[in-house]
Every structure is written in structure tokens, then in C-alpha cells.
Design an enzyme around this catalytic site. Structure first.
Site, PDB file in Angstrom:
ATOM      1  N   LYS A  42       0.804  -1.184   0.000  1.00  0.00           N
ATOM      2  CA  LYS A  42       0.000   0.000   0.000  1.00  0.00           C
ATOM      3  C   LYS A  42       0.858   1.264   0.000  1.00  0.00           C
ATOM      4  O   LYS A  42       0.423   2.339  -0.385  1.00  0.00           O
ATOM      5  CB  LYS A  42      -0.858   0.041   1.293  1.00  0.00           C
ATOM      6  CG  LYS A  42      -1.798  -1.096   1.494  1.00  0.00           C
ATOM      7  CD  LYS A  42      -2.508  -0.923   2.846  1.00  0.00           C
ATOM      8  CE  LYS A  42      -3.370  -2.113   3.168  1.00  0.00           C
ATOM      9  NZ  LYS A  42      -3.847  -2.036   4.576  1.00  0.00           N
ATOM     10  N   GLY A  43       2.078   1.111   0.508  1.00  0.00           N
ATOM     11  CA  GLY A  43       2.912   2.278   0.830  1.00  0.00           C
ATOM     12  C   GLY A  43       3.179   3.225  -0.319  1.00  0.00           C
ATOM     13  O   GLY A  43       3.441   4.411  -0.097  1.00  0.00           O
ATOM     14  N   ASP A  99       7.677   2.482  -2.510  1.00  0.00           N
ATOM     15  CA  ASP A  99       7.903   3.569  -1.562  1.00  0.00           C
ATOM     16  C   ASP A  99       9.355   3.619  -1.091  1.00  0.00           C
ATOM     17  O   ASP A  99       9.960   4.678  -1.059  1.00  0.00           O
ATOM     18  CB  ASP A  99       6.939   3.446  -0.351  1.00  0.00           C
ATOM     19  CG  ASP A  99       6.957   2.074   0.325  1.00  0.00           C
ATOM     20  OD1 ASP A  99       7.699   1.168  -0.120  1.00  0.00           O
ATOM     21  OD2 ASP A  99       6.213   1.898   1.309  1.00  0.00           O
ATOM     22  N   ASP A 102      14.751  -1.121   0.773  1.00  0.00           N
ATOM     23  CA  ASP A 102      15.392  -1.377   2.054  1.00  0.00           C
ATOM     24  C   ASP A 102      16.331  -2.579   1.880  1.00  0.00           C
ATOM     25  O   ASP A 102      17.432  -2.439   1.347  1.00  0.00           O
ATOM     26  CB  ASP A 102      14.267  -1.612   3.072  1.00  0.00           C
ATOM     27  CG  ASP A 102      14.730  -1.661   4.501  1.00  0.00           C
ATOM     28  OD1 ASP A 102      15.366  -0.703   4.948  1.00  0.00           O
ATOM     29  OD2 ASP A 102      14.459  -2.658   5.184  1.00  0.00           O
ATOM     30  N   ARG A 164       0.277   7.067   7.247  1.00  0.00           N
ATOM     31  CA  ARG A 164       0.432   7.135   5.785  1.00  0.00           C
ATOM     32  C   ARG A 164      -0.021   8.484   5.240  1.00  0.00           C
ATOM     33  O   ARG A 164       0.431   8.928   4.199  1.00  0.00           O
ATOM     34  CB  ARG A 164      -0.416   6.046   5.104  1.00  0.00           C
ATOM     35  CG  ARG A 164       0.042   4.625   5.381  1.00  0.00           C
ATOM     36  CD  ARG A 164      -0.651   3.685   4.400  1.00  0.00           C
ATOM     37  NE  ARG A 164      -0.602   2.294   4.823  1.00  0.00           N
ATOM     38  CZ  ARG A 164       0.412   1.467   4.610  1.00  0.00           C
ATOM     39  NH1 ARG A 164       1.491   1.899   4.008  1.00  0.00           N
ATOM     40  NH2 ARG A 164       0.362   0.215   5.002  1.00  0.00           N
TER      41      ARG A 164
END
Ligand code: 5GP
Ligand code: MG
Length: 184
Positions: A42-43, A99, A102, A164
Site C-alpha cells: 500500500k505504501g 515507496d 530497504d 500514511r
């Protein structure tokens, strides 16, 4: 909600300037071509909404969802759900948008699956890059900003489902997640 934020790392103005810069590069890179933009939910939804409106190339928008079956400390097995139709992928140039990069596991996996499903070319663009955290070999073709090794929220990024909707990117106050491992 803002009281939970220790400090602001990227203001709304800085974010939008970064998106303008990357969108211009992408517009030049894909000039004269049609692409499928894949948003990893969703990010990425807020980043993608702002970025694609700055791209001056014809595009289709598609979505992917990645579920992690881990616990709070162990990175779990990742399962990808691709929502694009066959037509949106086969033989197309795909711009994969996430988004934050990492460990690299998510994008490496999604990219592989997009290629397996027939994409002609897959390039990646991330809102944030945390190079210090890489666990697998993977680099994005484009990153709007680099961030240090700390847990950030806002502009689509959550902690426990919240934050968010912040317009900026910030670091959470330590007491919010005190005692909890926030390693994604
Ligand atoms: P990767 O597979 O590259 O390790 O993880 C990428 C995902 O982990 C991101 O899409 C995001 O959902 C989550 N993640 C990694 N770092 C952060 C962070 O600092 N803050 C938040 N909110 N999520 C993060
Ligand atoms: Mg994500």
C-alpha cells in the site's frame, strides 16, 4: 498525530521538488514510448499518484501487493500478488514503483515476476532508498531521495498501519515503538 514525530526529514515542498526532478528524467527516458506503471501497495500509493501526474508519456496504471509471512524479527517469506492483466504486461515496458528500497527483497522478487509474466523491460523507481540496509544485490534505476538507516513514516509509509496520510516524511519518536522491533 504530529506529536508522534521526532523530526521532519523531508518537507512536502522538498518531496515535490524531488518528484519533479525524477519525473523529468523519466519523461526523457521513455520519450515516445508507452509504459505500464506498477504501484506496489500500500505504501507507494501516494508517491505513485504524485509521480505519474508528472510523467508526460502515455501509461497504464497497475498494482501489485506483496505479503510477508514473517514475525517482527525475522524477515518472512514474501508472496507477490500481481494485479496487471496479461495485456498490461506482455511485451510492455514496465516502470515498477515502490515507496522504499530497504533490504531489496521486495523489488527483486516483483521485478522477477514481472519479467516471468512477459514484460519486455522492467525499470524501477523508488521514493526512498536506504542503501545501508541492503541484504540482497539490488539497485533501483531511480531514487528520489536517499535516507539513513532509520525508520521513517509519512507520505504513504506507515507504522502499524498509521501515519500514511502525513504530507511529509518523518522519524517517529522512539517511545512510539519502544521495545518493538520495527525492522520491516
Ligand atoms: P525490502 O523488501 O526492500 O526490505 O522492504 C521494502 C518494504 O519494507 C517497503 O516497501 C516498506 O513497506 C517497508 N519498509 C522498509 N523500511 C521502512 C521504513 O523506514 N519505514 C516504513 N514505514 N516502512 C519501511
Ligand atoms: Mg512496501
Amino acid at each position: 498525530m504530529h506529536g508522534d514525530i521526532e523530526r521532519i526529514l523531508l518537507s512536502e515542498e522538498e518531496i515535490l521538488r524531488g518528484l519533479d526532478r525524477v519525473a523529468q528524467t523519466l519523461t526523457e527516458e521513455y520519450a515516445g514510448q508507452e509504459i505500464t506503471a506498477v504501484c506496489v501497495l500500500k505504501g507507494s500509493c501516494i508517491f505513485v499518484a504524485d509521480l505519474i501526474r508528472r510523467l508526460q508519456v502515455p501509461l497504464n496504471l497497475a498494482f501489485a501487493y506483496v505479503q510477508s509471512y514473517g514475525d517482527r524479527t525475522e524477515p518472512g517469506e514474501l508472496v507477490t500478488h500481481l494485479m496487471p492483466t496479461e495485456d498490461e504486461l506482455r511485451g510492455r515496458r514496465v516502470l515498477l514503483l515502490d515507496d522504499i528500497l530497504d533490504s531489496g527483497r521486495t523489488l527483486r522478487l516483483v521485478k522477477r515476476e514481472l519479467i516471468a509474466r512477459g514484460a519486455a523491460d522492467v525499470r524501477t523507481c523508488v521514493f526512498l532508498d536506504k542503501p545501508a540496509r541492503r541484504a540482497v544485490e539490488f539497485e533501483a534505476d531511480h531514487a528520489c531521495f536517499q535516507v539513513d538507516d532509520l525508520f521513517v513514516v509519512g507520505y504513504g509509509l506507515d507504522y502499524a498501519g498509521r501515519y500514511r496520510n502525513l504530507r511529509f516524511v518523518g522519524a517517529l519518536r522512539e517511545e512510539i515503538y519502544a521495545g518493538e522491533d520495527v525492522t520491516p
